[in-house]
Design a protein around this motif. Structure first.
Motif, PDB file in Angstrom:
ATOM      1  N   UNK A  95       0.823  -1.214   0.000  1.00  0.00           N
ATOM      2  CA  UNK A  95       0.000   0.000   0.000  1.00  0.00           C
ATOM      3  C   UNK A  95       0.853   1.259   0.000  1.00  0.00           C
ATOM      4  N   UNK A  96       1.962   1.255   0.758  1.00  0.00           N
ATOM      5  CA  UNK A  96       2.855   2.422   0.761  1.00  0.00           C
ATOM      6  C   UNK A  96       3.357   2.728  -0.650  1.00  0.00           C
ATOM      7  N   UNK A  97       3.652   1.679  -1.407  1.00  0.00           N
ATOM      8  CA  UNK A  97       4.128   1.879  -2.772  1.00  0.00           C
ATOM      9  C   UNK A  97       3.052   2.510  -3.654  1.00  0.00           C
ATOM     10  N   UNK A  98       1.780   2.221  -3.332  1.00  0.00           N
ATOM     11  CA  UNK A  98       0.678   2.796  -4.128  1.00  0.00           C
ATOM     12  C   UNK A  98       0.506   4.293  -3.886  1.00  0.00           C
ATOM     13  N   UNK A  99       0.791   4.734  -2.662  1.00  0.00           N
ATOM     14  CA  UNK A  99       0.562   6.145  -2.334  1.00  0.00           C
ATOM     15  C   UNK A  99       1.886   6.914  -2.209  1.00  0.00           C
ATOM     16  N   UNK A 100       2.984   6.325  -2.684  1.00  0.00           N
ATOM     17  CA  UNK A 100       4.275   6.999  -2.615  1.00  0.00           C
ATOM     18  C   UNK A 100       4.222   8.302  -3.432  1.00  0.00           C
ATOM     19  N   UNK A 101       4.646   9.435  -2.836  1.00  0.00           N
ATOM     20  CA  UNK A 101       4.473  10.742  -3.485  1.00  0.00           C
ATOM     21  C   UNK A 101       5.000  10.831  -4.912  1.00  0.00           C
ATOM     22  N   UNK A 103       5.154   8.519  -7.204  1.00  0.00           N
ATOM     23  CA  UNK A 103       4.223   7.863  -8.116  1.00  0.00           C
ATOM     24  C   UNK A 103       2.928   8.667  -8.248  1.00  0.00           C
ATOM     25  N   UNK A 104       2.475   9.222  -7.144  1.00  0.00           N
ATOM     26  CA  UNK A 104       1.257  10.040  -7.187  1.00  0.00           C
ATOM     27  C   UNK A 104       1.476  11.253  -8.093  1.00  0.00           C
TER      28      UNK A 104
END
Length: 478
Positions: free
Chosen positions: A183-189, A191-192
């Motif tokens: 999940x951290x990888x999904x919301x990593x700044x 990538x965002x």
């Protein structure tokens, strides 16, 4: 020192067949939920007769003891009485036997979402309060106090994938920290921030729409929603499910000496890469299709919004009884993330008010003190906190007609929502606190939808009260 509910908890544990008959125990906002090895060993009648126990239910592969608002205290006492480990698990293999597919799905969804609902609702209430304050006092939005409080309101929504990464990992029986790492990888700044850059390619698919990408992984497009995966639901659930399979597979062959480091390394890396390249885009398609379906239903010419709101409003409490209301929660949260508003949760605003009003009509006409002792807390719980299980199981459902009248009142409230087109802009509290969810943070609709929600709640309450007051006969009058 003995606790207030120690005796009750001890009796419950004994009557479900003893701690040796318990595989695991958990709780939601009104029910202590047991997974038993043999449900036939539990004494339903004896447990139902215990003081402060509202009802016993068999649902979703669980043995559920409904105790209402005291559930957390009773749950803690049950853990103590049974000597269960933290989180309610016991050191035994779960063997629930075959389940119906619907039970499996609902048990899965409820198990993932229930642990976070209290805090999630609290964040929603704060969002609603801030929206109300800034509507009345616009300059407050420029104040440092607003910024600080908004972190309380929006932080959990923004990092929702991390919360779900943890709860889903527990449900799928994988390392919670691996689930959170995904999940951290999904919301990593970094990538965002990709989606705010220049589009390097796009493709248009029939029905599914246009998909754009802003970077690639060794030539493979990284297709993401325009807002990234913050506040998303379905992507992280699919990724953690896939990650649990990867983790189990890696554990099956990797040497024990290497497991501590290499199981997380391989599991998280494979899941995140395939998550961005394959699972994420598939989840985006699913979200779009679900949103399109409900948009289609609610936007049918002339009657769509009204029909959808009335149907969902009328049958919401029926869904609650069987736990099927959980199947709509991910869709509603997905709508909030993709559309910025949701019509499903908006359509059911009146159900707790209608139910509370029905019980109030019964309360006025029934002078039995035992009945009143059960009804009054359930009325307060329904009106102010939107917790309806005590009212449903303790009073309305056994009466049958009262439950039907409450459903009719809820449908009447849904009709008002359908006519006005009111929607919720956040997943907030329940009962009166849910009105704040109808405030438009953008200011376009202001508090108009909240006013419609209050009117819908009042209409639902009046209809439910009138029907019950006219038709109800207290036992001594029958």
């Amino acid at each position: 020192m003995a606790g207030k509910y120690d005796e009750l908890a001890s009796q419950i544990v004994d009557l479900v067949g003893g701690k040796e008959n318990v595989n695991s125990v958990a709780h939601c906002i009104t029910r202590v939920r047991f997974k038993l090895k043999d449900e036939s060993k539990a004494n339903d009648d004896a447990i139902s007769a215990l003081p402060q126990v509202i009802k016993v239910m068999h649902a979703n592969g669980q043995y559920q003891v409904v105790v209402g608002n005291i559930v957390e205290d009773v749950y803690d006492a049950v853990l103590k009485a049974g000597g269960f480990s933290d989180g309610g698990s016991v050191d035994a293999e779960e063997d629930d036997g075959p389940k119906k597919p619907a039970d499996v799905i609902i048990d899965l969804i409820s198990g993932i979402f229930q642990p976070m609902l209290g805090t999630f609702s609290a964040a929603g209430i704060m969002k609603g309060l801030l929206a109300l304050i800034t509507f009345i006092w616009p300059d407050f939005a420029n104040n440092g106090a607003y910024t600080t409080l908004y972190t309380v309101a929006d932080g959990m929504f923004y990092f929702l994938p991390v919360v779900l990464g943890y709860t889903a990992a527990k449900k799928f029986k994988m390392s919670e920290f691996n689930g959170m790492a995904i999940a951290f990888a999904l919301v990593y700044p970094t990538m965002v921030a990709l989606t705010s850059g220049e589009v390097v390619g796009s493709v248009t698919l029939p029905v599914l729409g246009t998909f754009s990408w802003y970077a690639d992984f060794m030539g493979i497009p990284i297709i993401m929603p325009a807002s990234g995966y913050t506040s998303s639901v379905i992507p992280i659930l699919l990724m953690v499910w896939f990650g649990s399979k990867v983790e189990k597979w890696v554990k099956s062959w990797i040497p024990a000496a290497l497991k501590m480091f290499f199981v997380p390394l391989i599991t998280v890396t494979v899941t995140v890469v395939l998550g961005y390249l394959v699972i994420g885009p598939i989840a985006t398609v699913i979200c779009n299709l679900l949103a399109d379906f409900f948009n289609l239903l609610f936007n049918l010419p002339a009657v769509g919004s009204i029909l959808g709101c009335v149907i969902v409003g009328a049958f919401w409490m029926c869904l609650v009884i069987f736990g099927f209301h959980w199947s709509l929660v991910p869709i509603a949260i997905s709508n909030l993330g993709t559309l910025g508003h949701d019509f499903i949760l908006g359509s059911v605003i009146a159900h707790s008010f209608s139910l509370g009003a029905v019980l109030f009509a019964m309360y006025l006409k029934n002078k039995d003190q035992n009945f009143r002792g059960i009804a009054l807390p359930a009325i307060i719980s329904s009106f102010f906190f939107g917790v309806t299980e005590p009212a449903i199981y303790g009073v309305a459902l056994p009466d049958k007609k009262a439950f039907i009248n409450a459903c009719i009142g809820s449908a009447a409230g849904g009709l008002i929502i359908g006519i006005t087109g009111a929607v919720v802009y956040m997943s907030g509290g329940l009962g009166v606190f849910n009105w704040l969810s109808f405030i438009d943070p953008s200011g376009v609709n202001g508090i108009n939808h909240m006013i419609f929600a209050i009117i819908a709640s009042a209409v639902g309450a009046v209809v439910g009260f009138a029907l019950e007051f006219i038709t109800y006969k207290a036992p001594e009058q029958a």
